[in-house]
Structure formats: C-alpha cells, structure tokens
Enzyme design. Structure first.
Site, mmCIF file in Angstrom:
data_model
loop_
_atom_site.group_PDB
_atom_site.id
_atom_site.type_symbol
_atom_site.label_atom_id
_atom_site.label_comp_id
_atom_site.label_asym_id
_atom_site.label_seq_id
_atom_site.Cartn_x
_atom_site.Cartn_y
_atom_site.Cartn_z
ATOM 1 N N GLU A 439 -14.466 -21.748 24.675
ATOM 2 C CA GLU A 439 -14.781 -23.180 24.840
ATOM 3 C C GLU A 439 -15.546 -23.703 23.626
ATOM 4 O O GLU A 439 -16.392 -24.584 23.736
ATOM 5 C CB GLU A 439 -15.571 -23.373 26.144
HETATM 6 C C1 LIG Z 1 -12.188 -13.665 27.420
HETATM 7 C C2 LIG Z 1 -11.590 -14.855 26.759
HETATM 8 C C3 LIG Z 1 -11.091 -15.886 27.547
HETATM 9 C C4 LIG Z 1 -10.503 -16.997 26.939
HETATM 10 N N1 LIG Z 1 -9.912 -17.961 27.723
HETATM 11 C C5 LIG Z 1 -9.120 -18.904 27.131
HETATM 12 C C6 LIG Z 1 -8.307 -19.773 27.905
HETATM 13 O O1 LIG Z 1 -8.323 -19.743 29.135
HETATM 14 N N2 LIG Z 1 -7.497 -20.643 27.254
HETATM 15 C C7 LIG Z 1 -7.434 -20.701 25.896
HETATM 16 O O2 LIG Z 1 -6.672 -21.497 25.370
HETATM 17 N N3 LIG Z 1 -8.219 -19.910 25.125
HETATM 18 C C8 LIG Z 1 -9.049 -19.004 25.711
HETATM 19 N N4 LIG Z 1 -9.808 -18.162 24.947
HETATM 20 C C9 LIG Z 1 -9.788 -18.305 23.497
HETATM 21 C C10 LIG Z 1 -11.100 -18.840 22.945
HETATM 22 O O3 LIG Z 1 -11.257 -20.192 23.257
HETATM 23 C C11 LIG Z 1 -11.109 -18.561 21.428
HETATM 24 O O4 LIG Z 1 -11.287 -17.156 21.282
HETATM 25 C C12 LIG Z 1 -12.183 -19.332 20.700
HETATM 26 O O5 LIG Z 1 -11.870 -20.703 20.679
HETATM 27 C C13 LIG Z 1 -12.375 -18.847 19.263
HETATM 28 O O6 LIG Z 1 -11.152 -18.757 18.589
HETATM 29 P P1 LIG Z 1 -10.774 -17.410 17.819
HETATM 30 O O7 LIG Z 1 -10.967 -16.280 18.763
HETATM 31 O O8 LIG Z 1 -9.432 -17.568 17.231
HETATM 32 O O9 LIG Z 1 -11.865 -17.277 16.710
HETATM 33 P P2 LIG Z 1 -11.809 -17.981 15.256
HETATM 34 O O10 LIG Z 1 -11.462 -19.415 15.417
HETATM 35 O O11 LIG Z 1 -10.966 -17.143 14.358
HETATM 36 O O12 LIG Z 1 -13.332 -17.898 14.834
HETATM 37 C C14 LIG Z 1 -13.901 -16.718 14.225
HETATM 38 C C15 LIG Z 1 -15.284 -17.093 13.699
HETATM 39 O O13 LIG Z 1 -15.158 -18.131 12.717
HETATM 40 C C16 LIG Z 1 -15.982 -19.238 13.047
HETATM 41 N N5 LIG Z 1 -15.343 -20.488 12.672
HETATM 42 C C17 LIG Z 1 -14.043 -20.830 12.828
HETATM 43 N N6 LIG Z 1 -13.853 -22.076 12.382
HETATM 44 C C18 LIG Z 1 -15.035 -22.545 11.957
HETATM 45 C C19 LIG Z 1 -15.487 -23.780 11.385
HETATM 46 N N7 LIG Z 1 -14.670 -24.799 11.187
HETATM 47 N N8 LIG Z 1 -16.806 -23.893 11.062
HETATM 48 C C20 LIG Z 1 -17.668 -22.866 11.271
HETATM 49 N N9 LIG Z 1 -17.289 -21.687 11.790
HETATM 50 C C21 LIG Z 1 -15.999 -21.528 12.136
HETATM 51 C C22 LIG Z 1 -16.204 -19.145 14.542
HETATM 52 O O14 LIG Z 1 -17.418 -19.789 14.942
HETATM 53 C C23 LIG Z 1 -16.229 -17.645 14.778
HETATM 54 O O15 LIG Z 1 -17.527 -17.145 14.572
HETATM 55 C C24 LIG Z 1 -10.452 -17.080 25.530
HETATM 56 C C25 LIG Z 1 -10.994 -16.057 24.746
HETATM 57 C C26 LIG Z 1 -11.526 -14.942 25.344
HETATM 58 C C27 LIG Z 1 -12.028 -13.826 24.469
#
Ligand SMILES: Cc1cc2nc3c(=O)[nH]c(=O)nc-3n(C[C@H](O)[C@H](O)[C@H](O)COP(=O)(O)OP(=O)(O)OC[C@H]3O[C@@H](n4cnc5c(N)ncnc54)[C@H](O)[C@@H]3O)c2cc1C
Length: 597
Positions: A439
């Site tokens: 989220e």
């Molecule tokens: C258990 C679990 C349940 C989930 N449930 C859902 C769900 O129901 N539906 C759904 O759609 N998704 C879901 N997600 C996905 C979740 O919302 C994403 O994992 C989250 O949004 C982060 O995206 P990412 O994992 O690709 O990390 P990334 O976007 O790759 O981020 C990696 C790091 O980079 C940082 N970062 C990225 N962009 C920026 C920026 N512009 N500025 C500063 N820092 C940045 C982040 O803060 C983080 O520390 C779930 C994830 C998990 C693990």
C-alpha cells in the site's frame, strides 16, 4: 502465549475526547451512532475477536495456506471463522445501508477494524481488500454491475481483490503491461500476470471479484493509460447464480516472512483465451479511481501497525508480569518479576505510549473523514478532507514503522524466549514487517506527504495543524499540573522543530530537489513524533479534566497522563534531531557519484 483483549476503554476515550465521535449523531446520516450504540458494537466486536479470531492467529501462522489442484486452501478453522464473521455483519459495518451495509461512521468502524487486525492480522486482510473493492465499485461501477456484485461483497458472501502489481510494476504503476481487448458484446478479454495478490484465491467463498488494472489497445503510455476492470473468478448468470469458471487462476503462492495465513498469489489472467472483464468507470481513469480508495486503504494499513503494536504490548506485559529474574535494584528484594526492572518498564511504557499516539492519529483522521462525508458547507468539508489527507501518510508511515519497532521491543522483553516461535512474540514482529511495504512503502508515503499534501495548498493545511499544536501547548502550559507543563515544554520544542524543517523544505523544494527527497523520510518521522505528541497532549488535558471532576476510572485517567508524559520525554526530543537531519539534506553526498557505494 497471551490472549487478546480489545483495549475498549482507550478506544472509547480516543473516539470521544479526540475524534469528535459524540458530535456525529447530530448528522442525519449518523443519527444512530449514539454512545450506547458504540458501546454495544465495541463490546460485541471485542468478544468476537477474542473468542473466534484470536485463537486462530497462531494456527494460521503455523499451517499457512496451500495451493492444490482445486485452488488455495486456507488453514483449519478459517472457513468457519469467516462464515461467523459475515453472519455477525462485521464485513458490512461501514458500508452504505442502501447496499446491505450497516452505515456506521468510520469513527466506530476504525475501532472494530483495529480489533480484527489485532486478533488475527492474516484473517483481516481478506475483508480489508473486499471493502476496498466495494469502495471502488461505489466510486465508478455502472448501476448494472453494482446490482450484480455490490451486495454480495458488502455482506462478505463474495470477497474482493486488488490486482495492481506486476513483476516490473510495483511502486511505479506506469509500467503496467496487462492488457484488455474490447469485445463486440461490450465486455473485454483481460490478459496478463499479476503478482503478490492478497487473497487472490481461497476456499472461503464461492466467488471472488478481482479488480484488475490493465491497458486498452489504444491507451496512452504511462499512468494516464490505465483502466480498471472487474474480473470475477466465476461469471454470474442473468439470474444472479454462479456461471462458468473465468480464465483467472492462481498459479502459485508466495512463501513469506509473515502473514502466513494470508494467501499472496501470482495470478494469471487470460492464459486460456482471455478472462472476461467489465470496464469500471471511464477508460484510462483506473489509477485515478484507485487513488480515491487509497485514503481508506492506507489508513487501514496504518491501523494494522497499531493493531500489531497493541497485541505485542499485551503479550509482553503478560510475560513481564510472570517471568521472574534478578533482584529489585531499588528495594533489594530477591527474585522479582521482570516488570519491576526500570529498563523493562521503559520498554513497556514506550510500547504502550507509541501505540496510543498512533491510535490517536488514526482515530482522529477517521473522525475527519466522517465529517468530510456529512458536512454540507463546502469550505468546511474541504478543510476536513484536506486535513485527513495530510494525516494519512503520517498514519500509514508512522503506524507501520512504529509497529516494527514496538513488536521488536515486545520480542526483546521476552529475552531468549522471544526468539522462539512457540512463544508467539516473533509472529507479531514478522507479521508487522510487510506493513511498511505494501500500500505504498514508507518512502512513497514520505514523498506523498511532502509533494502532494504539504505543497498542494502552499502549506495552508500544515499551518493549520501548527496552529492547533500551538493552542495545545498553551493549554498544557496553563494547566495547574506539573506533568502537563512538562509535556507543554517538550511539545513546544517539537513544534518549533517541525516548523523549521517545513520552512527548509519549502525553501529547497525547487532548487534542492535531491536534498528534499533525501530528507523525506526523516521529515515524515518528525511529523509522526510531533503529531502523535500533540494528540497525546490533548489526551492528557482531557484526562486531567476527568481527574479534577473525580468521576470515572481515575486509574485509567492517571495512566493516560503518565503515558503522554512518557511519550513527551522519550519521543518528542527526537523531533529536533529529525529536523537537523532534514536540514542536512544530501549535503554529505553532494558532487559524489555511484563509486561511494
Ligand atoms: C505480502 C504482500 C501482499 C501484497 N498485496 C498486494 C495486493 O493485494 N495487490 C497488489 O496489487 N499488490 C500487492 N502487493 C504488492 C505491494 O504493493 C508492492 O510490493 C509495493 O507496492 C512495493 O512494490 P515493489 O515490491 O515492486 O517494490 P519497488 O517498487 O521495487 O521498491 C523497492 C524499493 O525502492 C523504493 N522506491 C521505489 N520507487 C521509489 C521512489 N519513486 N522514490 C523513493 N523510493 C522508491 C521503495 O520505497 C522500496 O524501498 C503485496 C506485496 C506483498 C509482499
């Protein structure tokens, strides 16, 4: 392992003294939300969560979910608990009455949701996602789709999911590749893979309603080309009965650090010819709709942090009152329970006061959202909404980061037993770890706070908050009690740090962007510390009035003042350090390249 007892007294205190609950029943929409009604609902929810959900928390952690040929199987007891949950009407608590909901204000629902999350975080995620999907349908679905799906989702007969994330599109949803092809009959065929989908499949209901973000063939690139589709697991026949299986399948589930009983699914849409989907609202406005729901969802995840912090606190307190070790340093008494050691008392009070501060922020924000919903005067409506939106990244970022630290303290209080799974303390810490990630990560919340919430009205909402904090400082200073005056001094210093850091951000936003982005999370931490201290100060003032009157639970009111005082001593001095960090920006990195890492 301790059981769970909902902190109903603190919840009611925060609702009445800080969130303005009592005023709400003046408005026709909330006429039934009287104090008696709130007491009855909270007592019933406390009983249900303690007796039905809490005992399954450890069961779910151990058993997890399994993917079988028939789909995802939830842990033993889950299906029965979910049926009891829906039969009791908990899923529908704040949903609108014209769609089978109970129409209770958020200010009541927030307490019920906290109980559900505290008692069983993994269980709570299914209903959380479903009510998020209900919000989306209310926002943008056609009357026809509403007629078919809404009521069943409000009652919990069918659950909902949110399908945003793809392997290459996490924080950056502009990169979404899933696609939807229009069909002659007005439906769409959806194709693509989504990952990390919470409750993407399970065996608790006979249908699941997936909300999927995908692109139409002619969509512009980036976030302005994303549409939202409703894709049911089973199609629905004209008479409302369950129809054919749709081409939307869970192909694997993740093995995770925590929330083992919440299935996190890889979803394949359209591998067998295309999943039938229905466009929600207008084409290319999917992300906009998602943002409308995001307020509730982010507040909900901030609340998860508070809920886990509360559960960890209760468990640590029970352990500390039972475990005997060492001599009392002050009286010399041999072999005392560890809650007599000042360092354990420090950790316990830090847990308690930080949870209370974040609870105050979350419930206060819910009160603002309720008022934004019912107040008719447009300026007042907007003021409440803007203030709520300003506080939401603070509640989400602050509540979840707090949870990781507080559940870790809970584990520490258990000593070596905290590291042993059977004790249960480790589960709260493991479960809390996801809350700062999904989220919108803490980094994303911090950017939202600065670039969307602080800057959008040239700091007017922030200045309003500063004015409120200053008024609280004045009242505390004028109160006749030394503890309140001590809080006033700390809060005054914290406010000064917040104002100074805000001015620095405003001055550097255009010319020193890298420094401002480096400072974003420290600024969020500062806002959490002082925002929490402000409401703790208000809580102490309210408790003092009750103490002066001599009425009510005097021990509880004394504890409220002690908690606010302790918070002020332990957390508010961090504000000045955060402000220093904010204003240092990226000075240490200026002119240096990637070679330094
Ligand atoms: C258990 C679990 C349940 C989930 N449930 C859902 C769900 O129901 N539906 C759904 O759609 N998704 C879901 N997600 C996905 C979740 O919302 C994403 O994992 C989250 O949004 C982060 O995206 P990412 O994992 O690709 O990390 P990334 O976007 O790759 O981020 C990696 C790091 O980079 C940082 N970062 C990225 N962009 C920026 C920026 N512009 N500025 C500063 N820092 C940045 C982040 O803060 C983080 O520390 C779930 C994830 C998990 C693990």
């Amino acid at each position: 392992m301790s059981d769970y007892r909902a902190p109903v007294k603190d919840m009611r205190f925060v609702m009445d003294e800080l969130a303005g609950f009592r005023e709400l029943s003046q408005y026709p929409d909330f006429a039934e939300a009287t104090p008696d009604m709130a007491d009855a609902i909270l007592e019933e929810a406390a009983k249900f969560t303690r007796e039905v959900l809490a005992p399954l928390n450890r069961v779910g952690d151990k058993a997890g979910c399994q993917l079988t040929a028939a789909g995802v199987v939830t842990p033993p007891g889950w299906k029965e608990a979910y049926k009891a949950f829906c039969d009791a009407g908990w899923n529908a608590i704040s949903c609108p009455p014209d769609h089978a909901g109970h129409g209770q204000p958020d200010t009541i629902a927030v307490a019920v949701k906290e109980m559900i999350q505290s008692s069983n975080m993994s269980f709570s995620l299914g209903p959380l996602l479903t009510t998020g999907a209900v919000e989306a349908l209310l926002t943008c679905a056609s009357d026809e789709l509403k007629a078919i799906y809404l009521e069943k989702m409000v009652t919990g007969e069918w659950t909902g999911t949110m399908n945003l994330t793809e392997p290459q599109a996490g924080s950056d949803l502009a990169l979404i590749r899933s696609r939807a092809e229009p069909q002659a009959d007005g439906t769409y065929r959806v194709f693509g893979q989504k990952i990390f989908i919470t409750y993407g499949d399970h065996d608790m209901t006979d249908n699941i309603v997936h909300l999927v973000l995908a692109r139409l063939p002619d969509a512009p690139a980036g976030v302005r080309g994303i549409s939202m589709f409703l894709v049911p697991k089973f199609l629905v026949n004209a008479d409302g009965s369950r129809g054919a299986r749709n081409d939307a399948f869970c192909v694997s589930i993740e093995h995770k650090l925590g929330i083992h009983a919440s299935p996190t699914c890889v979803m394949a849409f359209g591998d067998n010819g295309g999943a039938v989907g229905y466009l929600l609202g207008e084409a290319n406005r999917g992300l906009e709709y998602m943002f409308i729901m995001m307020n509730e969802a982010r507040l909900g995840v901030g609340l998860q942090g508070i809920a886990l912090g509360e559960r960890a606190y209760q468990q640590a307190l029970a352990y500390a009152r039972d475990r005997k070790q060492g001599r009392d340093a002050l009286t010399g008494e041999a072999l005392v329970t560890i809650d007599r050691h000042p360092d354990i008392r420090r950790m316990l009070m830090l847990m308690k006061s930080r949870v209370e501060a974040c609870r105050a922020l979350a419930y206060y924000t819910s009160g603002l959202l309720d008022r934004a919903h019912v107040i008719e005067d447009p300026a007042e409506k907007q003021r409440n909404l803007y203030l709520a939106e300003f506080l939401i990244p603070i509640v989400k970022g602050g509540g979840t980061e707090m949870a990781i630290e507080v559940t870790s303290l809970g584990l520490q209080i258990h000593g070596g037993m905290g590291f042993i799974e059977e004790t249960g303390a480790a589960q709260h810490w493991r479960d809390s770890r996801i809350t700062t990630i999904y989220e919108g990560t803490t980094g994303i919340q911090a950017n939202d706070l600065i670039f969307r919430k602080l800057m959008r009205d040239q700091g007017a909402t922030a200045r309003y908050v500063f004015g409120e904090v200053a008024a609280t400082v004045k009242s505390l200073a004028a109160a006749g009690r030394p503890e309140l005056q001590a809080i006033a001094r700390r809060l005054g210093d914290g406010l000064q740090a917040w104002v100074q850091a805000t001015e620095w951000l405003s001055a550097n936003a255009k010319t020193g962007l890298s420094g401002v982005l480096t400072a974003a999370v420290p600024y969020l931490n500062l806002a959490v510390a002082v925002g929490g201290g402000w409401l703790m100060g208000r809580a102490a003032l309210a408790a003092a009035v009750h103490l002066d009157s001599g009425e009510g639970d005097q021990v509880f009111f004394r504890a409220k003042i002690a908690s606010a005082h302790f918070y002020a001593d332990q957390m508010l001095p961090l504000a000045a350090a955060c402000a220093e960090t904010v204003m240092a920006g990226d000075a240490a990195l200026a002119g240096l390249g990637d070679e330094i890492f």
